[in-house]
Design a protein around this motif. Structure first.
Motif, PDB file in Angstrom:
ATOM      1  N   LYS A 130      -8.696   5.210  -1.573  1.00 28.35           N
ATOM      2  CA  LYS A 130      -8.186   4.667  -0.537  1.00 28.35           C
ATOM      3  C   LYS A 130      -6.845   5.293  -0.462  1.00 28.35           C
ATOM      4  O   LYS A 130      -6.417   4.439   0.412  1.00 28.35           O
ATOM      5  CB  LYS A 130      -8.203   3.363  -0.799  1.00 28.35           C
ATOM      6  CG  LYS A 130      -9.749   2.432  -1.330  1.00 28.35           C
ATOM      7  CD  LYS A 130     -10.171   1.560  -1.796  1.00 28.35           C
ATOM      8  CE  LYS A 130     -11.292   0.847  -2.292  1.00 28.35           C
ATOM      9  NZ  LYS A 130     -11.611  -0.393  -2.445  1.00 28.35           N
ATOM     10  N   GLY A 131      -6.010   6.190  -0.858  1.00 27.79           N
ATOM     11  CA  GLY A 131      -5.004   5.725  -1.659  1.00 27.79           C
ATOM     12  C   GLY A 131      -3.904   6.743  -1.794  1.00 27.79           C
ATOM     13  O   GLY A 131      -4.561   7.515  -2.332  1.00 27.79           O
ATOM     14  N   PRO A 132      -2.851   7.200  -1.951  1.00 27.22           N
ATOM     15  CA  PRO A 132      -1.362   8.649  -2.011  1.00 27.22           C
ATOM     16  C   PRO A 132      -1.576   7.963  -3.775  1.00 27.22           C
ATOM     17  O   PRO A 132      -1.855   7.010  -4.019  1.00 27.22           O
ATOM     18  CB  PRO A 132      -0.545   8.645  -1.295  1.00 27.22           C
ATOM     19  CG  PRO A 132      -0.292   6.634  -0.954  1.00 27.22           C
ATOM     20  CD  PRO A 132      -1.486   6.628  -0.099  1.00 27.22           C
ATOM     21  N   VAL A 133      -1.247   8.803  -4.200  1.00 29.18           N
ATOM     22  CA  VAL A 133      -0.330   8.424  -6.045  1.00 29.18           C
ATOM     23  C   VAL A 133       0.379   9.048  -5.775  1.00 29.18           C
ATOM     24  O   VAL A 133       1.011  10.145  -5.860  1.00 29.18           O
ATOM     25  CB  VAL A 133      -1.404   9.812  -7.079  1.00 29.18           C
ATOM     26  CG1 VAL A 133      -0.387   9.998  -8.311  1.00 29.18           C
ATOM     27  CG2 VAL A 133      -3.188   9.227  -6.783  1.00 29.18           C
ATOM     28  N   GLU A 134       1.758   7.809  -6.308  1.00 32.94           N
ATOM     29  CA  GLU A 134       3.238   8.416  -6.143  1.00 32.94           C
ATOM     30  C   GLU A 134       3.407   9.255  -7.178  1.00 32.94           C
ATOM     31  O   GLU A 134       4.683  10.153  -6.811  1.00 32.94           O
ATOM     32  CB  GLU A 134       3.735   6.702  -6.255  1.00 32.94           C
ATOM     33  CG  GLU A 134       3.705   6.035  -4.724  1.00 32.94           C
ATOM     34  CD  GLU A 134       3.845   6.554  -3.708  1.00 32.94           C
ATOM     35  OE1 GLU A 134       4.714   8.225  -3.487  1.00 32.94           O
ATOM     36  OE2 GLU A 134       3.339   6.814  -2.213  1.00 32.94           O
ATOM     37  N   ASN A 135       2.935   9.444  -8.648  1.00 34.24           N
ATOM     38  CA  ASN A 135       3.519   9.551 -10.024  1.00 34.24           C
ATOM     39  C   ASN A 135       2.678  10.572  -9.923  1.00 34.24           C
ATOM     40  O   ASN A 135       1.958  10.563 -11.577  1.00 34.24           O
ATOM     41  CB  ASN A 135       3.868   7.892 -10.890  1.00 34.24           C
ATOM     42  CG  ASN A 135       2.937   7.474 -11.282  1.00 34.24           C
ATOM     43  OD1 ASN A 135       1.268   7.618 -10.560  1.00 34.24           O
ATOM     44  ND2 ASN A 135       2.268   6.705 -12.023  1.00 34.24           N
ATOM     45  N   THR A 156      -6.510  10.060  -0.969  1.00 34.79           N
ATOM     46  CA  THR A 156      -6.783  10.191  -0.011  1.00 34.79           C
ATOM     47  C   THR A 156      -4.785   9.629   0.794  1.00 34.79           C
ATOM     48  O   THR A 156      -4.663   8.954   0.415  1.00 34.79           O
ATOM     49  CB  THR A 156      -8.356   9.618   0.692  1.00 34.79           C
ATOM     50  OG1 THR A 156      -9.117   9.702  -0.114  1.00 34.79           O
ATOM     51  CG2 THR A 156      -7.955   9.116   1.988  1.00 34.79           C
ATOM     52  N   PRO A 157      -4.578  10.852   1.442  1.00 30.97           N
ATOM     53  CA  PRO A 157      -3.347  10.377   2.193  1.00 30.97           C
ATOM     54  C   PRO A 157      -3.247   9.281   3.190  1.00 30.97           C
ATOM     55  O   PRO A 157      -3.940   9.290   4.298  1.00 30.97           O
ATOM     56  CB  PRO A 157      -3.042  11.585   2.485  1.00 30.97           C
ATOM     57  CG  PRO A 157      -3.679  12.821   2.624  1.00 30.97           C
ATOM     58  CD  PRO A 157      -4.803  12.491   1.350  1.00 30.97           C
ATOM     59  N   ASN A 158      -2.786   8.759   3.522  1.00 30.67           N
ATOM     60  CA  ASN A 158      -2.634   7.716   4.606  1.00 30.67           C
ATOM     61  C   ASN A 158      -2.284   8.337   5.675  1.00 30.67           C
ATOM     62  O   ASN A 158      -1.915   7.971   6.837  1.00 30.67           O
ATOM     63  CB  ASN A 158      -1.656   6.544   4.469  1.00 30.67           C
ATOM     64  CG  ASN A 158      -2.872   5.103   2.927  1.00 30.67           C
ATOM     65  OD1 ASN A 158      -3.895   5.617   3.046  1.00 30.67           O
ATOM     66  ND2 ASN A 158      -1.640   4.967   2.248  1.00 30.67           N
ATOM     67  N   SER A 159      -0.857   9.166   5.432  1.00 24.85           N
ATOM     68  CA  SER A 159      -0.516   9.936   5.908  1.00 24.85           C
ATOM     69  C   SER A 159       0.084  11.808   6.095  1.00 24.85           C
ATOM     70  O   SER A 159       0.437  11.860   5.028  1.00 24.85           O
ATOM     71  CB  SER A 159       0.590   9.233   7.702  1.00 24.85           C
ATOM     72  OG  SER A 159       1.857   9.403   6.575  1.00 24.85           O
ATOM     73  N   MET A 183      -7.161  14.842  -0.093  1.00 21.32           N
ATOM     74  CA  MET A 183      -8.349  14.989   0.565  1.00 21.32           C
ATOM     75  C   MET A 183      -8.273  14.282   1.892  1.00 21.32           C
ATOM     76  O   MET A 183      -7.198  13.547   2.310  1.00 21.32           O
ATOM     77  CB  MET A 183      -8.992  14.090  -0.158  1.00 21.32           C
ATOM     78  CG  MET A 183      -9.591  14.396  -1.421  1.00 21.32           C
ATOM     79  SD  MET A 183     -10.642  13.092  -2.644  1.00 21.32           S
ATOM     80  CE  MET A 183      -9.619  11.506  -2.813  1.00 21.32           C
ATOM     81  N   GLY A 184      -9.413  14.476   2.626  1.00 17.61           N
ATOM     82  CA  GLY A 184      -9.368  13.414   3.949  1.00 17.61           C
ATOM     83  C   GLY A 184      -9.168  14.859   5.237  1.00 17.61           C
ATOM     84  O   GLY A 184      -8.349  15.910   4.807  1.00 17.61           O
TER      85      GLY A 184
END
Length: 502
Positions: A130-135, A156-159, A183-184
């Motif tokens: 659903k979203g990125p991993v920051e760390n 899954t990157p948001n942008s 991904m994506g």
């Protein structure tokens, strides 16, 4: 082996189907991943034999649905399936799974001990669908309990910004083997440029089962090898690309990468999807992209991101090509010259004297085409749904303008010697004659018109189909793509593309 491995993900329902795909794609791959979560239940009884039958290094994965997989059962049943697949290890390591993929929250000591005893490396994976991993680095360090484990992070990157972050944090990440993947739709660069994140491998899927992995952005192995020349990429490779959004289809990578290969240039050209042009330029600056083809919807907005422009961009107020020299971005426009060359080839004339031209649309491509038509001496009328945009473009070149609707049928008939369709209407259609796929559905072709549609996927749009049925001469945008691409190639590399029939 310094480059990342190419791992073929196998998602067929039977072992025999998967083995057939291995044989088909063997020249293009290094490793295979058996996704046992896709196998029929009775097929799971034979997983243990798979490495021997495959005769290639194998990863065993049984992916849960929460992590993007297809496994429906409980954890106890999944544990038993792993155990059955790893049991009775053969003294010949080639007959065992070389790797097994365990999620970061799946810790079964008996399985881990068996893996170590049998010489099976553990890929310790974390997926965020659903979203990125920051760390990213911290997460990898935490997952790697021993030197026997290879941490994997897929998100899954948001942008495109999230993909830029991945490349930045992984730039010097060389301490141990790891797998990193965005991904994506935004994540394609992380797959092709896996060497820049020092990833242990990159995943691909065969065309036959692409529907199972397309949403996460897999590329097929033939494309990765024959278009992007993945095995030849290295830290000295110059990177170019094409940006747009959604950029569902583009044949530009094939044209440019073929040119690099033909001219012995260490370069690659990749798709860089971004819905914000500032994110795209930031990605290019960070990753080291030196030149960029710019398409819908960024041809006008890119002007605010570049340092200088050439004469054509100044006139057209749109740029489809930017290149970085001495740390500054320079904007060019090759659409106008590319279209002019294609139109001359199509018509067999250099000038458009006494020809009346209908230009459908008033976007970035229409601006370049109107510029070319004016230079070739044509008289034109701009037809667009938003009349103000049609007027603004028409006034610039002393052309007529009208709304794109049945209300302007008479004007359209007057300017129908040559009809040039510049919008995206009809792109990706299957030839369905639905009016929504045909921007001039209200116009009945007489058979004398020359019809040029800048779309090239499909090769024949619904509008072109109607024109062909009426006896018109038609052309699609492949020739324009080719000629503008040749000029882009020269701008990027300083080298003439050469004969593309070689």
């Amino acid at each position: 082996m310094n480059r990342p491995y190419i791992c073929l993900t196998l998602t067929c329902n039977t072992i025999q189907e998967n083995l057939a795909l291995i044989e088909k794609y063997r020249p293009y791959i290094d490793i295979v991943e058996l996704r046992a979560d896709y196998l029929d239940e009775d097929e799971c009884l034979h997983i243990r034999k798979f490495p021997h039958l495959a005769n290639i290094p194998c990863i065993l994965t049984i992916r849960r649905r929460i992590d993007g997989g297809a496994y429906f059962g409980g954890e106890a049943a999944r544990t038993m399936l792993f155990a059955r697949a790893m049991a009775f290890a053969d003294q010949d390591q080639h007959n065992n799974f070389n790797y097994v993929d365990f999620e970061d929250d799946f810790h079964i000591p008996s399985l881990q001990d068996a893996a170590m005893a049998f010489g099976t490396r553990i890929i310790r994976s974390y997926h965020d669908m659903k979203g990125p991993v920051e760390n990213i680095i911290e997460k990898c360090n935490a997952m790697r309990k021993t030197g026997y484990e290879i941490p994997k992070i897929a998100f899954t990157p948001n942008s495109l910004k999230d993909v830029t972050h991945l490349f930045e944090v992984a730039r010097d990440f060389k301490e141990y083997e790891h797998i990193l993947c965005a991904m994506g739709e935004f994540g394609t660069p992380s797959r092709i440029l896996a060497y820049k994140t020092h990833s242990f491998l990159t995943y691909v899927s065969p065309k036959e089962t692409m529907q199972n992995t397309q949403v996460i952005g897999h590329i097929d192995p033939v494309e990765l090898n024959e278009i992007y020349h993945f095995k030849e990429l290295n830290e000295s490779t110059k990177i170019y690309g094409i940006t747009g959004y959604p950029l569902k289809f583009t044949s530009s990578p094939e044209l440019h990468n073929k040119g690099y290969k033909k001219n012995n240039l260490n370069a690659v050209y990749i798709p860089i999807r971004g819905n914000n042009i500032s994110d795209v330029v930031e990605f290019c600056d960070s990753v080291g992209v030196e030149g960029l083809s710019v398409t819908v919807p960024h041809k006008e907005s890119v002007l605010s991101e570049i340092d200088d422009i050439d004469e054509e961009v100044g006139e057209i107020r749109a740029s489809n090509t930017i290149v970085k020299n001495d740390g500054k971005w320079m904007g060019h426009n090759t659409d106008a010259s590319g279209f002019a060359a294609a139109l001359r080839e199509f018509l067999g004339v250099d000038k458009l004297r006494r020809r009346r031209v209908a230009i459908v649309g008033a976007g970035g491509a229409a601006h370049a085409i109107a510029y070319a038509i004016k230079k070739m001496g044509g008289r034109a009328c701009i037809f667009n749904r938003t009349i103000a945009n049609a007027k603004a473009l028409a006034d610039k070149y002393g052309f007529e303008y009208a709304v794109l609707s049945p209300d302007a049928l008479l004007e359209f008939e007057v300017y129908s010697d040559i009809i040039i369709q510049t919008t995206s209407v009809g792109a990706g259609s299957d030839g369905n004659p639905d009016p929504k796929n045909d921007p001039i559905y209200f116009y009945n072709f007489r058979g004398t018109e020359y019809v040029y549609d800048i779309i090239y996927n499909p090769e024949v749009t619904p509008m072109m189909n109607r024109a062909i049925a009426a006896g018109c001469r038609v052309a699609n945008g492949k020739s324009m793509l080719k000629y503008q691409g040749y000029r882009q190639f020269k701008i990027f590399t300083g080298v003439d593309y050469g004969d593309d029939t070689e």
